[in-house]
Design a protein around this motif. Sequence first.
Motif, PDB file in Angstrom:
ATOM      1  N   LYS A  93      81.465  59.909  -2.456  1.00 42.49           N
ATOM      2  CA  LYS A  93      80.613  59.038  -3.279  1.00 42.49           C
ATOM      3  C   LYS A  93      80.576  57.595  -2.773  1.00 42.49           C
ATOM      4  N   ARG A  94      81.477  57.218  -1.858  1.00 39.75           N
ATOM      5  CA  ARG A  94      81.478  55.863  -1.305  1.00 39.75           C
ATOM      6  C   ARG A  94      80.503  55.754  -0.138  1.00 39.75           C
ATOM      7  N   SER A  95      79.853  56.838   0.216  1.00 42.92           N
ATOM      8  CA  SER A  95      79.017  56.885   1.410  1.00 42.92           C
ATOM      9  C   SER A  95      77.602  57.313   1.064  1.00 42.92           C
ATOM     10  N   TYR A  96      76.692  57.052   1.973  1.00 47.64           N
ATOM     11  CA  TYR A  96      75.291  57.482   1.838  1.00 47.64           C
ATOM     12  C   TYR A  96      74.968  58.511   2.902  1.00 47.64           C
ATOM     13  N   VAL A  97      74.095  59.460   2.549  1.00 50.89           N
ATOM     14  CA  VAL A  97      73.510  60.354   3.543  1.00 50.89           C
ATOM     15  C   VAL A  97      72.064  59.920   3.743  1.00 50.89           C
ATOM     16  N   LEU A  98      71.583  60.163   4.961  1.00 51.87           N
ATOM     17  CA  LEU A  98      70.292  59.613   5.365  1.00 51.87           C
ATOM     18  C   LEU A  98      69.336  60.712   5.818  1.00 51.87           C
ATOM     19  N   PHE A  99      68.071  60.522   5.490  1.00 55.71           N
ATOM     20  CA  PHE A  99      67.027  61.476   5.848  1.00 55.71           C
ATOM     21  C   PHE A  99      65.762  60.725   6.258  1.00 55.71           C
ATOM     22  N   LEU A 100      64.989  61.324   7.142  1.00 55.34           N
ATOM     23  CA  LEU A 100      63.678  60.775   7.473  1.00 55.34           C
ATOM     24  C   LEU A 100      62.733  60.988   6.297  1.00 55.34           C
ATOM     25  N   THR A 101      61.893  60.026   6.037  1.00 56.26           N
ATOM     26  CA  THR A 101      60.810  60.209   5.074  1.00 56.26           C
ATOM     27  C   THR A 101      59.624  60.818   5.829  1.00 56.26           C
ATOM     28  N   ALA A 102      58.599  61.185   5.095  1.00 54.76           N
ATOM     29  CA  ALA A 102      57.377  61.681   5.748  1.00 54.76           C
ATOM     30  C   ALA A 102      56.818  60.601   6.681  1.00 54.76           C
ATOM     31  N   ALA A 103      56.867  59.348   6.237  1.00 60.53           N
ATOM     32  CA  ALA A 103      56.385  58.243   7.077  1.00 60.53           C
ATOM     33  C   ALA A 103      57.258  58.085   8.319  1.00 60.53           C
TER      34      ALA A 103
END
Length: 146
Positions: A93-103
């Motif tokens: 919970k102290r971290s973020y996961v990242l993903f590409l958006t459609a843009a």
Amino acid sequence: MPIKHDHPDALSKFTGGLVRRAQQRHVAVWLSEVSAEITSVQYAALEILRATPGVNQRQLGDELDVDRSTIADLVARMVRNGLIERSDDPIDKRSYVLFLTAAGKKQLASLRPRVEEVERILTARLTQQETLQLRRLLLALLPPQP
């Protein structure tokens, strides 16, 4: 008037100076061929997130070889520009996961041919074998990956 050097190879004597000059050329070609808005580091982040969606911010920073404050600024800017989205890591919970958006996916697809053109321009005077050798030698300058 150009500066005269006592030794014709004075500027090419040190590897660091050549690496710096090559990087300056890369930046100039990047700006003319790819984008003034998307940096080569941002492009690399887009490629990493395409290949490994859901990596956390620390892992992305490690892949890009940038420190924590730099990756935090980079991610914040890319989120603000709508290229990636971040959400809480379900495991940490102290971290973020990242993903590409459609843009972000659309931007990546439009940038890729221009990035390939940068590669073509930078290596135009090298044979394919020399290009591979250059990459191998540059990798040898970097610290070993864990």
